[in-house]
Design an enzyme around this catalytic site. Structure first.
Site, PDB file in Angstrom:
ATOM      1  N   ASP A   1       0.778  -1.280   0.178  1.00 57.71           N
ATOM      2  CA  ASP A   1      -0.196  -0.054   0.056  1.00 57.71           C
ATOM      3  C   ASP A   1       0.747   1.307  -0.033  1.00 57.71           C
ATOM      4  O   ASP A   1       0.422   2.536  -0.263  1.00 57.71           O
ATOM      5  CB  ASP A   1      -1.021  -0.142   1.049  1.00 57.71           C
ATOM      6  CG  ASP A   1      -0.217  -0.160   2.407  1.00 57.71           C
ATOM      7  OD1 ASP A   1       0.794  -0.016   2.623  1.00 57.71           O
ATOM      8  OD2 ASP A   1      -1.063   0.133   3.571  1.00 57.71           O
ATOM      9  N   SER A   2       2.337   1.039  -0.056  1.00 56.13           N
ATOM     10  CA  SER A   2       3.157   2.033  -0.058  1.00 56.13           C
ATOM     11  C   SER A   2       3.150   2.755  -1.535  1.00 56.13           C
ATOM     12  O   SER A   2       3.469   3.797  -1.841  1.00 56.13           O
ATOM     13  CB  SER A   2       4.433   1.788   0.287  1.00 56.13           C
ATOM     14  OG  SER A   2       4.954   0.384  -0.153  1.00 56.13           O
ATOM     15  N   LYS A  35      -1.289  -9.498   3.084  1.00 50.66           N
ATOM     16  CA  LYS A  35      -0.417  -8.942   4.264  1.00 50.66           C
ATOM     17  C   LYS A  35      -1.374  -7.807   5.001  1.00 50.66           C
ATOM     18  O   LYS A  35      -2.059  -7.052   4.169  1.00 50.66           O
ATOM     19  CB  LYS A  35       0.851  -8.283   3.996  1.00 50.66           C
ATOM     20  CG  LYS A  35       1.788  -7.663   5.093  1.00 50.66           C
ATOM     21  CD  LYS A  35       3.299  -7.037   4.786  1.00 50.66           C
ATOM     22  CE  LYS A  35       2.919  -5.780   4.290  1.00 50.66           C
ATOM     23  NZ  LYS A  35       2.409  -4.750   5.233  1.00 50.66           N
ATOM     24  N   ASP A  74      -0.901  -6.286  -0.077  1.00 53.09           N
ATOM     25  CA  ASP A  74      -1.236  -5.744   1.019  1.00 53.09           C
ATOM     26  C   ASP A  74      -2.853  -5.361   1.085  1.00 53.09           C
ATOM     27  O   ASP A  74      -3.418  -4.953  -0.068  1.00 53.09           O
ATOM     28  CB  ASP A  74      -0.717  -4.222   1.249  1.00 53.09           C
ATOM     29  CG  ASP A  74       0.516  -4.142   2.138  1.00 53.09           C
ATOM     30  OD1 ASP A  74       0.599  -5.073   2.998  1.00 53.09           O
ATOM     31  OD2 ASP A  74       1.147  -3.154   2.048  1.00 53.09           O
ATOM     32  N   GLU A 112      -1.532  -5.104   8.651  1.00 47.88           N
ATOM     33  CA  GLU A 112      -0.733  -4.442   9.338  1.00 47.88           C
ATOM     34  C   GLU A 112      -1.453  -4.665  10.878  1.00 47.88           C
ATOM     35  O   GLU A 112      -2.536  -4.593  11.068  1.00 47.88           O
ATOM     36  CB  GLU A 112      -0.714  -3.031   9.243  1.00 47.88           C
ATOM     37  CG  GLU A 112       0.242  -2.831   8.040  1.00 47.88           C
ATOM     38  CD  GLU A 112       0.486  -1.330   7.872  1.00 47.88           C
ATOM     39  OE1 GLU A 112       0.296  -0.393   8.640  1.00 47.88           O
ATOM     40  OE2 GLU A 112       1.093  -0.728   6.808  1.00 47.88           O
ATOM     41  N   GLU A 152       9.082  -3.825  11.181  1.00 49.06           N
ATOM     42  CA  GLU A 152       9.640  -2.649  10.345  1.00 49.06           C
ATOM     43  C   GLU A 152      10.073  -1.690  11.457  1.00 49.06           C
ATOM     44  O   GLU A 152       9.392  -1.337  12.393  1.00 49.06           O
ATOM     45  CB  GLU A 152       8.401  -2.133   9.654  1.00 49.06           C
ATOM     46  CG  GLU A 152       8.946  -0.651   8.820  1.00 49.06           C
ATOM     47  CD  GLU A 152       7.738   0.125   7.920  1.00 49.06           C
ATOM     48  OE1 GLU A 152       7.922   0.981   7.323  1.00 49.06           O
ATOM     49  OE2 GLU A 152       6.852  -0.985   7.659  1.00 49.06           O
TER      50      GLU A 152
END
Length: 360
Positions: A89-90, A158, A128, A160, A228
């Protein structure tokens, strides 16, 4: 329908088979030739699976992961033999130019996922779950994860965070038959409560929370956890405590593997956040951005001074006799100026191609 009746002749049978499968492929919204694209048997030397990652982890072999967002970068990741390609999602920051990852939508992420799936044939593909697409309920989380696999062509997802609701969501997605990577430490989707892009695990309480959250994600069924922006000793502790591989980004050398963003490791650009604070963990293995800038400047200069395109980049020819006939046709249409322009261009191209030719 009569179309599906098997013809008697071999030629007709082959044609019908071809047409049927062509139509079926065109009806599918899944990228062709991905792991979900058809009944072809997978070559273990060509496709990374969870089994391969577990074997590497068991042998102590580092796992490589790169975050990419489109077809060209996916092809490069594939060619390099990277184990895992993460469609992160970056992309919100790196591709769309936002200051954070929060604005990107699920539909936008699916576009990136499909592009990567078309380009990367070997790596395990992970998508993501973007902010706002899985927090409301376990049903929402599972439905979103299903879309990422069915519509995005990914192999896994993925998500978070390690709050109880995120752990529950991860567990529900795994129980739905979808592989999940967890993500702890600095979780960019949580910058609202973290107070910005801040490293985690720098205090005893925070460090313990990182390890406990990673363990909870493992218990929920995650096959790996991204760590991270945490101190190396904290990442080492988490890696030692877990039975599943850890993937570090700004977490030191003691993780089971590492991940960097394609654009960052290539030195390709400065996206809005990095223009303000470039993370120290972003090692640049190239300065592709400088090469791109020079190439664009050279292109602009050559177009401006008329040196591009020259003869070598003007490959399509028309014979002298056809130029003459073309000239006559244009004149008959009353396009005298256009006719003269065509003849003049032909003469200039002829001189450029044979600068030493003797003119009678």
């Amino acid at each position: 329908m009569a179309f599906f009746n098997i013809p008697k002749s071999s030629a007709s049978r082959s044609l019908s088979f071809f047409l049927f499968h062509r139509i079926r492929r065109n009806m599918s919204n899944i990228p062709e030739n991905t792991v979900y694209g058809g009944p072809k048997t997978q070559n273990p030397d060509q496709r990374v699976t969870l089994t391969h990652l577990r074997q590497k982890h068991r042998k102590g072999e580092p796992i490589t992961m790169v975050t990419a967002y489109d077809y060209p970068s996916a092809v490069h990741v594939d060619t390099a033999g990277i184990d895992v390609c993460l469609v992160g999602d970056s992309a919100a920051m790196v591709v769309h130019g936002y200051d954070t990852t929060l604005p990107i939508t699920l539909d936008e992420m699916l576009v990136h996922c499909r592009a990567v799936a078309r380009g990367a044939k070997r790596p395990l593909l992970v998508g993501d779950l973007p902010f706002g697409s899985y927090e409301s309920s376990t049903r929402q989380a599972v439905e979103t994860a299903v879309r990422v696999l069915k519509e995005g062509g990914m192999d896994a997802i993925k998500l978070e965070g390690g709050s109880p609701s995120r752990i529950t969501a991860a567990k529900a997605i795994v129980e739905a038959g979808i592989a999940v990577i967890g993500h702890v430490g600095l979780t960019p989707q949580a910058i609202s409560v973290l107070g910005g892009f801040r490293p985690q695990g720098k205090s005893v309480a925070s460090a313990v929370k990182v390890v406990e959250t990673a363990l909870a994600l493992q218990e929920a069924g995650c096959f790996s956890v991204v760590l991270e922006c945490v101190p190396a000793p904290v990442a080492a502790a988490a890696t030692s405590a877990l039975k599943i591989p850890t993937i570090g980004i700004g977490a030191g050398p003691f993780c089971s593997g590492q991940v960097l963003v394609y654009h960052d490791l290539l030195g390709m650009l400065q996206h809005p956040h990095h223009a303000k604070v470039t993370p120290k963990f972003c090692k640049q293995y190239g300065r592709v951005g400088d090469v791109i800038n020079k190439a664009l400047s050279d292109y602009k200069e050559e177009v401006t001074n008329g040196s591009f395109p020259g003869p070598s980049h003007s490959p399509y020819k028309i014979s002298a006799s056809d130029v003459s006939s073309f000239y006559n046709e244009l004149q008959q249409l009353g396009l005298d100026k256009a006719a003269s322009a065509a003849v003049e261009a032909a003469e200039k191209m002829g001189k450029a191609e044979s600068p030493n030719a003797v003119v009678d």
